[in-house]
Design an enzyme around this catalytic site. Structure first.
Site, PDB file in Angstrom:
ATOM      1  N   GLN A   1      74.531  44.207  62.555  1.00  6.75           N
ATOM      2  CA  GLN A   1      73.463  43.346  63.046  1.00  6.75           C
ATOM      3  C   GLN A   1      73.613  41.919  62.520  1.00  6.75           C
ATOM      4  O   GLN A   1      74.361  41.664  61.579  1.00  6.75           O
ATOM      5  CB  GLN A   1      72.101  43.929  62.640  1.00  6.75           C
ATOM      6  CG  GLN A   1      71.984  44.277  61.183  1.00  6.75           C
ATOM      7  CD  GLN A   1      70.938  45.343  60.908  1.00  6.75           C
ATOM      8  OE1 GLN A   1      69.974  45.501  61.644  1.00  6.75           O
ATOM      9  NE2 GLN A   1      71.111  46.079  59.826  1.00  6.75           N
TER      10      GLN A   1
ATOM     11  N   ASP B   1      65.448  45.921  51.974  1.00  3.34           N
ATOM     12  CA  ASP B   1      64.981  44.785  51.173  1.00  3.34           C
ATOM     13  C   ASP B   1      64.420  45.219  49.829  1.00  3.34           C
ATOM     14  O   ASP B   1      64.253  44.399  48.928  1.00  3.34           O
ATOM     15  CB  ASP B   1      63.943  43.962  51.933  1.00  3.34           C
ATOM     16  CG  ASP B   1      62.711  44.760  52.334  1.00  3.34           C
ATOM     17  OD1 ASP B   1      62.024  45.289  51.440  1.00  3.34           O
ATOM     18  OD2 ASP B   1      62.410  44.839  53.543  1.00  3.34           O
TER      19      ASP B   1
ATOM     20  N   ASP C   1      73.260  56.923  58.402  1.00  2.00           N
ATOM     21  CA  ASP C   1      72.326  56.830  59.516  1.00  2.00           C
ATOM     22  C   ASP C   1      71.141  57.757  59.251  1.00  2.00           C
ATOM     23  O   ASP C   1      71.316  58.919  58.859  1.00  2.00           O
ATOM     24  CB  ASP C   1      73.036  57.233  60.812  1.00  2.00           C
ATOM     25  CG  ASP C   1      72.087  57.312  61.981  1.00  2.00           C
ATOM     26  OD1 ASP C   1      71.683  56.262  62.483  1.00  2.00           O
ATOM     27  OD2 ASP C   1      71.731  58.449  62.371  1.00  2.00           O
TER      28      ASP C   1
ATOM     29  N   ASP D   1      60.868  52.983  57.083  1.00  2.00           N
ATOM     30  CA  ASP D   1      60.722  51.526  57.027  1.00  2.00           C
ATOM     31  C   ASP D   1      61.769  50.925  57.951  1.00  2.00           C
ATOM     32  O   ASP D   1      62.745  50.328  57.513  1.00  2.00           O
ATOM     33  CB  ASP D   1      60.896  51.048  55.585  1.00  2.00           C
ATOM     34  CG  ASP D   1      60.680  49.549  55.421  1.00  2.00           C
ATOM     35  OD1 ASP D   1      60.200  48.918  56.385  1.00  2.00           O
ATOM     36  OD2 ASP D   1      61.000  49.018  54.348  1.00  2.00           O
ATOM     37  N   CYS D   2      61.544  51.129  59.239  1.00  2.00           N
ATOM     38  CA  CYS D   2      62.553  50.801  60.242  1.00  2.00           C
ATOM     39  C   CYS D   2      62.279  49.438  60.876  1.00  2.00           C
ATOM     40  O   CYS D   2      61.196  48.879  60.766  1.00  2.00           O
ATOM     41  CB  CYS D   2      62.575  51.876  61.319  1.00  2.00           C
ATOM     42  SG  CYS D   2      60.941  52.240  61.997  1.00  2.00           S
ATOM     43  N   THR D   3      63.291  48.930  61.541  1.00  2.00           N
ATOM     44  CA  THR D   3      63.120  47.735  62.353  1.00  2.00           C
ATOM     45  C   THR D   3      62.425  48.134  63.654  1.00  2.00           C
ATOM     46  O   THR D   3      62.092  49.296  63.877  1.00  2.00           O
ATOM     47  CB  THR D   3      64.481  47.103  62.662  1.00  2.00           C
ATOM     48  OG1 THR D   3      65.271  48.048  63.413  1.00  2.00           O
ATOM     49  CG2 THR D   3      65.232  46.753  61.381  1.00  2.00           C
ATOM     50  N   ASP D   4      62.200  47.163  64.543  1.00  2.00           N
ATOM     51  CA  ASP D   4      61.720  47.503  65.880  1.00  2.00           C
ATOM     52  C   ASP D   4      62.792  48.320  66.594  1.00  2.00           C
ATOM     53  O   ASP D   4      63.960  48.320  66.182  1.00  2.00           O
ATOM     54  CB  ASP D   4      61.407  46.219  66.654  1.00  2.00           C
ATOM     55  CG  ASP D   4      60.155  45.536  66.127  1.00  2.00           C
ATOM     56  OD1 ASP D   4      59.053  46.003  66.443  1.00  2.00           O
ATOM     57  OD2 ASP D   4      60.286  44.543  65.377  1.00  2.00           O
TER      58      ASP D   4
ATOM     59  N   PRO E   1      70.272  49.129  65.793  1.00  2.00           N
ATOM     60  CA  PRO E   1      70.371  50.328  64.955  1.00  2.00           C
ATOM     61  C   PRO E   1      69.040  51.033  64.737  1.00  2.00           C
ATOM     62  O   PRO E   1      69.003  52.235  64.481  1.00  2.00           O
ATOM     63  CB  PRO E   1      70.922  49.783  63.630  1.00  2.00           C
ATOM     64  CG  PRO E   1      71.590  48.500  63.979  1.00  2.00           C
ATOM     65  CD  PRO E   1      70.805  47.923  65.117  1.00  2.00           C
TER      66      PRO E   1
END
Length: 285
Positions: free
Chosen positions: A33, A88, A140, A158-161, A165
Site C-alpha cells: 500500500q 500503529d 494476513d 483494527d482494520c482499514t476501510d 488489503p
C-alpha cells in the site's frame, strides 16, 4: 523530503477533507500500500494509507480507547486478546494497560507499517511493542484466524476501510474464522466506518455477523478526523447480556482496572450502544 503542501483525502469521490502539510516525514509505496506520514499544525503527526486517513496524534485516543476498553470491560475476565491490524501500536498500547491480560497476539499484514510507526508515531505505541506479553505475527488476518489453534477472549479488528488489503477483513470468511477462535462468551469488535456516509458497509457487516454470532450490533464514538458523523464499531458475541450491562458493573470493573482515560468512561460505554434511528432502520430493512 517532499514539496507537498496540501494533502487531500480520497475516501469519498464526491467530497472530502484536506490537511495542510507542514513537513512530510515519510512517504513510500510499500509492498502492499501507499503510506505517508506528515506533520500538521492542528492534528500533529498524521498517517494515511492509500489516500485515506488512518490516525492522527491529536485524536487517536478516542478511537483506540473505545475499540479496546468497551469489549474488555464488558467481558470482565479477559486473559487472551487478539489484535488484527493495528500496526500503529495504539490498540496494543491500550490493551496492555489491562494488567490482568496474560497474552496479546497481534497479526499485522504489513511489517513496514509497524517499522514506520515505531519511528515516526512513537507516542501511539508508547513502548507497548516491548511488552513481554506480546506475540507479534506478520501474516494476513484471514489466514491467521482460519488456521490458528489458539483461542481468545476478545478479538479486535483494527482494520482499514474495505479498500485494498483491508477488504478481506469485512468478509464472511473472516468473521467465521474469528468466531471459531473465540472462547465461549468472547467478544469480537471492529471499526466499521462512519455510518452516515458508509451505511452500506455497516449493513453488510451486520448481516454477515448476524449469520455468524448470536448477538451482532454496533456502538459508536465521534472521532474528528473520521468526518461525516459518528464512527461505528461492529460488536459480535454469543452472549447478548454483555451489551446490556448496568453502569455500576462497568464502573466497578473500570475502577478495578485502575484506568485513567481521556475519552472513555463507564457512562460513555453504556451510552455508546444507543444508535441513531436511520442506522437502526437500515439494519432492519
Amino acid at each position: 523530503m517532499c514539496d507537498l503542501t496540501v494533502w487531500n483525502e480520497t475516501l469519498h469521490p464526491q467530497f472530502g477533507q484536506y490537511f495542510s502539510v507542514d513537513r512530510v516525514l515519510y512517504r513510500e509505496r510499500t509492498a502492499l500500500q501507499d503510506l505517508i506520514i506528515f506533520e500538521n499544525a492542528a492534528f500533529g503527526r498524521v498517517m494515511a494509507l492509500d489516500g485515506v486517513i488512518q490516525t492522527t496524534e491529536r485524536d487517536e485516543f478516542i478511537y483506540h480507547e473505545m475499540l479496546t476498553h468497551v469489549p474488555l470491560l464488558a467481558h470482565g475476565h479477559v486473559k487472551h486478546v487478539l489484535i488484527i491490524g493495528g500496526g500503529d501500536g495504539g490498540m496494543l498500547r491500550e490493551v496492555c494497560r489491562h494488567q490482568d491480560v496474560e497474552t496479546v497476539t497481534m497479526v499485522e499484514i504489513d511489517a513496514s507499517v509497524i517499522d514506520f510507526c515505531r519511528q515516526y508515531l512513537p507516542r501511539h505505541s508508547a513502548g507497548a511493542y516491548d511488552d513481554p506479553r506480546l506475540n507479534l505475527i506478520i501474516d494476513d488476518g484471514v489466514n491467521f484466524v482460519t488456521q490458528t489453534q489458539r483461542t481468545f477472549d476478545v478479538i479486535i479488528s483494527d482494520c482499514t476501510d474495505p479498500i485494498g488489503p483491508g477488504a478481506s477483513l469485512f468478509t464472511s470468511e473472516f468473521y467465521t474464522g474469528c468466531r471459531r477462535c473465540l472462547n465461549p462468551g468472547g467478544v469480537f469488535v471492529a471499526q466499521n466506518g462512519v455510518c452516515f456516509l458508509q451505511q452500506d458497509e455497516a449493513q453488510e457487516s451486520y448481516h454477515r455477523l448476524s449469520h455468524t454470532f448470536a448477538d451482532a450490533s454496533f456502538y459508536q464514538a465521534a472521532v474528528p478526523t473520521y468526518y461525516g458523523g459518528p464512527m461505528v464499531f461492529a460488536w459480535a458475541t454469543d452472549n447478548e447480556a454483555l451489551r446490556h450491562l448496568q453502569p455500576d458493573t462497568i464502573q466497578a470493573r473500570f475502577h478495578r482496572a485502575g484506568l485513567r482515560c481521556r475519552y472513555y468512561n463507564p457512562a460513555i460505554h453504556c451510552a455508546a450502544f444507543a444508535l441513531p434511528q436511520y442506522l437502526l432502520d437500515a439494519l432492519n430493512a
